[in-house]
Design a protein around this motif. Structure first.
Motif, PDB file in Angstrom:
ATOM      1  N   GLY A 184      39.612  48.122  34.028  1.00  0.00           N
ATOM      2  CA  GLY A 184      39.172  48.570  32.722  1.00  0.00           C
ATOM      3  C   GLY A 184      37.875  49.361  32.774  1.00  0.00           C
ATOM      4  O   GLY A 184      37.287  49.583  33.824  1.00  0.00           O
ATOM      5  N   ARG A 185      37.436  49.743  31.630  1.00  0.00           N
ATOM      6  CA  ARG A 185      36.235  50.557  31.511  1.00  0.00           C
ATOM      7  C   ARG A 185      34.992  49.669  31.551  1.00  0.00           C
ATOM      8  O   ARG A 185      34.938  48.616  30.940  1.00  0.00           O
ATOM      9  N   VAL A 186      33.986  50.114  32.313  1.00  0.00           N
ATOM     10  CA  VAL A 186      32.715  49.402  32.368  1.00  0.00           C
ATOM     11  C   VAL A 186      31.846  49.887  31.201  1.00  0.00           C
ATOM     12  O   VAL A 186      31.607  51.085  31.082  1.00  0.00           O
ATOM     13  N   PRO A 187      31.410  49.009  30.323  1.00  0.00           N
ATOM     14  CA  PRO A 187      30.616  49.457  29.173  1.00  0.00           C
ATOM     15  C   PRO A 187      29.269  50.032  29.605  1.00  0.00           C
ATOM     16  O   PRO A 187      28.743  49.703  30.668  1.00  0.00           O
ATOM     17  N   VAL A 188      28.727  50.887  28.759  1.00  0.00           N
ATOM     18  CA  VAL A 188      27.413  51.474  29.029  1.00  0.00           C
ATOM     19  C   VAL A 188      26.361  50.366  28.968  1.00  0.00           C
ATOM     20  O   VAL A 188      26.262  49.644  27.978  1.00  0.00           O
ATOM     21  N   PRO A 189      25.573  50.190  30.026  1.00  0.00           N
ATOM     22  CA  PRO A 189      24.565  49.120  30.011  1.00  0.00           C
ATOM     23  C   PRO A 189      23.434  49.429  29.036  1.00  0.00           C
ATOM     24  O   PRO A 189      23.091  50.585  28.792  1.00  0.00           O
ATOM     25  N   GLU A 190      22.855  48.368  28.507  1.00  0.00           N
ATOM     26  CA  GLU A 190      21.757  48.539  27.560  1.00  0.00           C
ATOM     27  C   GLU A 190      20.549  49.213  28.204  1.00  0.00           C
ATOM     28  O   GLU A 190      19.772  49.886  27.532  1.00  0.00           O
ATOM     29  N   LEU A 191      20.384  49.041  29.527  1.00  0.00           N
ATOM     30  CA  LEU A 191      19.271  49.700  30.205  1.00  0.00           C
ATOM     31  C   LEU A 191      19.373  51.213  30.064  1.00  0.00           C
ATOM     32  O   LEU A 191      18.357  51.893  29.896  1.00  0.00           O
ATOM     33  N   ALA A 192      20.582  51.753  30.117  1.00  0.00           N
ATOM     34  CA  ALA A 192      20.757  53.202  29.961  1.00  0.00           C
ATOM     35  C   ALA A 192      20.332  53.649  28.566  1.00  0.00           C
ATOM     36  O   ALA A 192      19.652  54.669  28.405  1.00  0.00           O
ATOM     37  N   ARG A 193      20.747  52.892  27.542  1.00  0.00           N
ATOM     38  CA  ARG A 193      20.387  53.267  26.170  1.00  0.00           C
ATOM     39  C   ARG A 193      18.883  53.173  25.937  1.00  0.00           C
ATOM     40  O   ARG A 193      18.312  53.968  25.188  1.00  0.00           O
ATOM     41  N   ALA A 194      18.231  52.191  26.577  1.00  0.00           N
ATOM     42  CA  ALA A 194      16.794  52.010  26.369  1.00  0.00           C
ATOM     43  C   ALA A 194      15.973  52.982  27.205  1.00  0.00           C
ATOM     44  O   ALA A 194      14.927  53.471  26.764  1.00  0.00           O
ATOM     45  N   LEU A 195      16.441  53.288  28.419  1.00  0.00           N
ATOM     46  CA  LEU A 195      15.655  54.108  29.345  1.00  0.00           C
ATOM     47  C   LEU A 195      15.778  55.596  29.061  1.00  0.00           C
ATOM     48  O   LEU A 195      14.790  56.337  29.180  1.00  0.00           O
ATOM     49  N   LEU A 196      16.974  56.046  28.680  1.00  0.00           N
ATOM     50  CA  LEU A 196      17.214  57.482  28.535  1.00  0.00           C
ATOM     51  C   LEU A 196      16.244  58.165  27.574  1.00  0.00           C
ATOM     52  O   LEU A 196      15.706  59.237  27.887  1.00  0.00           O
ATOM     53  N   PRO A 197      15.960  57.610  26.377  1.00  0.00           N
ATOM     54  CA  PRO A 197      15.031  58.309  25.475  1.00  0.00           C
ATOM     55  C   PRO A 197      13.608  58.439  26.019  1.00  0.00           C
ATOM     56  O   PRO A 197      12.838  59.267  25.524  1.00  0.00           O
ATOM     57  N   LEU A 198      13.253  57.631  27.028  1.00  0.00           N
ATOM     58  CA  LEU A 198      11.885  57.651  27.556  1.00  0.00           C
ATOM     59  C   LEU A 198      11.713  58.641  28.708  1.00  0.00           C
ATOM     60  O   LEU A 198      10.588  58.863  29.153  1.00  0.00           O
ATOM     61  N   LEU A 199      12.804  59.225  29.199  1.00  0.00           N
ATOM     62  CA  LEU A 199      12.732  60.003  30.431  1.00  0.00           C
ATOM     63  C   LEU A 199      12.553  61.500  30.217  1.00  0.00           C
ATOM     64  O   LEU A 199      12.191  62.211  31.147  1.00  0.00           O
ATOM     65  N   ASP A 200      12.852  62.011  29.014  1.00  0.00           N
ATOM     66  CA  ASP A 200      12.908  63.465  28.828  1.00  0.00           C
ATOM     67  C   ASP A 200      13.852  64.060  29.874  1.00  0.00           C
ATOM     68  O   ASP A 200      13.531  65.034  30.567  1.00  0.00           O
ATOM     69  N   ALA A 201      15.043  63.451  29.984  1.00  0.00           N
ATOM     70  CA  ALA A 201      15.967  63.751  31.072  1.00  0.00           C
ATOM     71  C   ALA A 201      16.734  65.046  30.821  1.00  0.00           C
ATOM     72  O   ALA A 201      16.893  65.505  29.686  1.00  0.00           O
ATOM     73  N   SER A 202      17.221  65.639  31.911  1.00  0.00           N
ATOM     74  CA  SER A 202      17.971  66.885  31.818  1.00  0.00           C
ATOM     75  C   SER A 202      18.971  66.982  32.955  1.00  0.00           C
ATOM     76  O   SER A 202      18.878  66.283  33.962  1.00  0.00           O
ATOM     77  N   ASP A 203      19.939  67.875  32.746  1.00  0.00           N
ATOM     78  CA  ASP A 203      20.895  68.258  33.779  1.00  0.00           C
ATOM     79  C   ASP A 203      20.732  69.753  33.991  1.00  0.00           C
ATOM     80  O   ASP A 203      21.322  70.558  33.281  1.00  0.00           O
ATOM     81  N   GLY A 204      19.893  70.135  34.925  1.00  0.00           N
ATOM     82  CA  GLY A 204      19.579  71.550  35.092  1.00  0.00           C
ATOM     83  C   GLY A 204      18.914  72.076  33.837  1.00  0.00           C
ATOM     84  O   GLY A 204      17.859  71.596  33.419  1.00  0.00           O
ATOM     85  N   PRO A 205      19.546  73.060  33.149  1.00  0.00           N
ATOM     86  CA  PRO A 205      18.936  73.641  31.950  1.00  0.00           C
ATOM     87  C   PRO A 205      19.186  72.841  30.677  1.00  0.00           C
ATOM     88  O   PRO A 205      18.640  73.165  29.624  1.00  0.00           O
TER      89      PRO A 205
END
Length: 540
Positions: free
Chosen positions: A114-135
């Motif tokens: 089955g599908r592995v649910p998105v972990p809460e760490l991803a939801r909490a960490l992503l807004p703090l990273l200013d993350a990007s995929d190339g452009p």
């Protein structure tokens, strides 16, 4: 989830440690002590079946360093494992962040599924990273695109450095962005955290976007996933970027969310790792304290052949084997990535050739009809045999039904008049489909017939029926008759219910034309049946 951030790797690791500690505390687990530079690798037991591994070090073969956290917690029928890896080549370069969530099955006959649910760490960490995929900046929620931002969005879609999908939603009519984001948008994109860039076109931006991307449109509340390497000038490339139509979303938003996350999830698992992350060595847990063993007659004492030396050798061999498997997986990912690029190129060339062949066949059929079949004064066919042969004159209509049912109507007493009226209906459907694809239809085909624009062919509104009666839809046998063929891109079962139909001729048992309007999805209308009236309460 594989992204870059301008934050230093030590800062990212500190943020992750803080979030993990807070989550463990909320779950009633022991909080881990602060990490220290004295222990490059350590294993912490934070409760029953709760393990936290922490390590750091230098990258292999390239300059730079890494930090890693791996948390294992008990789960039904197994263990949940969360691995965060942070790596950078130097103080000036970007920091790569990779977060992997896995379900490790345990017990005889059990396997992860089955599908592995998105972990809460991803939801909490992503807004703090200013993350990007190339452009492309990767956020945790869809960003609303106004008219001024359309050009920038198209640049992101076509940027050759992009590796993650971009999911673009069209706003349903009479819906505000705030309402959509708070309701449907929140549920629909919940499984896409960190796997794709998310956008929502407002009502003013939508037509500008679709005019610029003639072969890659999205409209009517549908959502489209744009994979990397978009070619806006290629009609064939348009079929590579899947569309989730609005009716699928309205039917079951949770199932639609799972369908929407399927392709980004596959892509995230198959993409080769960037050089910095590929250079991170596999994890080697610290040695457990060995029991004291008395040497007999001096044998094994101080020779490295005792239990401690043997255990170290085993750990080294195991680590080397796991490293070899990880390197092989990276090579396979690169090979698969190259193969998929070649496959896309071949499919694009093949689609262009098939399109040219279909046009040539349509021209041949049209010319053959002029010489071999009697034609009416206005150019419409007078037989269903000719009508079926000229279906290629309607580029946005596709006949998926049985031609024998249609040709059999030529033996009826009013076959000539029926063929002409069917042609009028197909002509009106083609003009409606062209307007719907441009986002200018302003309703379904019934409304189009009631308010036909000037210059377009008119079809009697009373002969355009939106759907069957409730009695027909609830009758198993009658409903099955109307489950008609469609391509796999419309429905994986290759069947769809076609309740919408055109009345051909007068009377309640006169012929019918059944169709499926998929203009908001594949951009086409599928005609699944032309023939005598299907069974209902008034047929015998």
């Amino acid at each position: 989830m594989t992204l870059t951030t301008p934050r230093p790797r030590q800062e990212v690791a500190a943020l992750a440690d803080q979030l993990l500690a807070g989550w463990l505390k909320g779950e009633g687990r022991d909080e881990p002590p602060p990490s220290t530079a004295d222990l490059p690798a350590e294993r912490l037991r934070l409760g029953e079946r709760v393990l936290l591994d922490r390590d750091f070090g230098e990258l292999r073969e390239v300059p730079g360093g890494y930090l890693r956290r791996r948390l294992r917690t008990p789960a039904p029928h197994g263990t949940d494992q969360l691995t965060l890896t942070v790596a950078s080549a130097g103080p000036e370069g970007p920091t790569w962040v990779r977060l992997e969530a896995e379900q490790l099955a345990s017990g005889p006959g059990l396997r992860a599924g089955g599908r592995v649910p998105v972990p809460e760490l991803a939801r909490a960490l992503l807004p703090l990273l200013d993350a990007s995929d190339g452009p492309v900046r990767i956020g945790d929620a869809p960003r609303v695109v106004r008219p001024a931002g359309v050009e920038a969005l198209i640049d992101e879609l076509c940027d050759p450095d992009r590796t993650l999908p971009v999911v673009v939603a069209s706003l349903p009519p009479a819906t505000t962005p705030a309402v959509w984001l708070e309701g449907t948008g929140r549920q629909l994109t919940r499984q896409l955290t960190g796997l794709a860039a998310l956008y929502l076109l407002d009502h003013e931006a939508l037509p500008l976007f679709n005019v610029a991307l003639e072969y890659h449109k999205v409209y009517g509340g549908a959502v489209r996933t744009y994979l990397p390497e978009v070619d806006p000038a290629s009609r064939a490339d348009g079929g590579r970027h899947p569309v989730l139509p609005r009716h699928r979303i309205d039917e079951d938003v949770r199932r639609a969310a799972a369908l929407l996350a399927r392709e980004p999830g596959r892509l995230a698992a198959e993409l080769p790792l960037p050089a910095e992350l590929a250079a991170v060595p596999v994890y080697q847990p610290p040695a457990e304290p060995a029991p004291q063993v008395r040497a007999a007659s001096g044998v094994g004492a101080g020779t490295g052949a005792g239990p401690e030396g043997t255990g170290a050798a085993h750990r080294t061999a195991d680590t080397a084997e796991r490293q070899a498997r990880a390197d092989e997986l990276q090579r396979v990912r690169h090979s698969l990535h190259r193969s998929r690029r070649r496959e896309r190129l071949l499919l694009a060339v093949g689609e262009e050739q098939r399109t040219a062949l279909r046009r040539a066949n349509a021209q041949v059929q049209a010319l053959s009809g002029r010489f071999c079949t009697a034609r009416s004064a206005d150019g419409s066919p007078v037989t269903f045999g000719e009508l079926v042969g000229r279906f290629g004159e309607f580029p946005l209509l596709e006949f998926t039904g049985d031609q024998k049912e249609a040709v059999a109507l030529d033996g009826q007493c009013d076959g000539t008049g029926w063929a002409r009226l069917t042609w009028e209906g197909l002509t009106a459907l083609q003009e409606y489909a062209a307007a719907a694809v441009r986002g200018e239809a302003h309703g379904d085909f019934k409304q189009w017939c009631e308010h036909t624009p000037d210059g377009c062919h008119r079809f009697p509104p009373r002969k355009a029926v939106r759907g069957e009666s409730r009695t027909v839809e609830s009758h198993t046998k009658w409903k099955r008759e109307r489950m008609l063929p469609v391509p796999e891109c419309v429905d994986s079962s290759r069947r769809a219910f076609m309740g919408a139909h055109l009345r051909i001729g007068g009377g309640r048992t006169a012929p019918r034309l059944h169709y499926l309007d998929d203009c908001s999805g594949s951009g086409r209308i599928y005609v699944g049946y032309i023939g005598l009236h299907l069974t209902n309460t008034r047929t015998n």
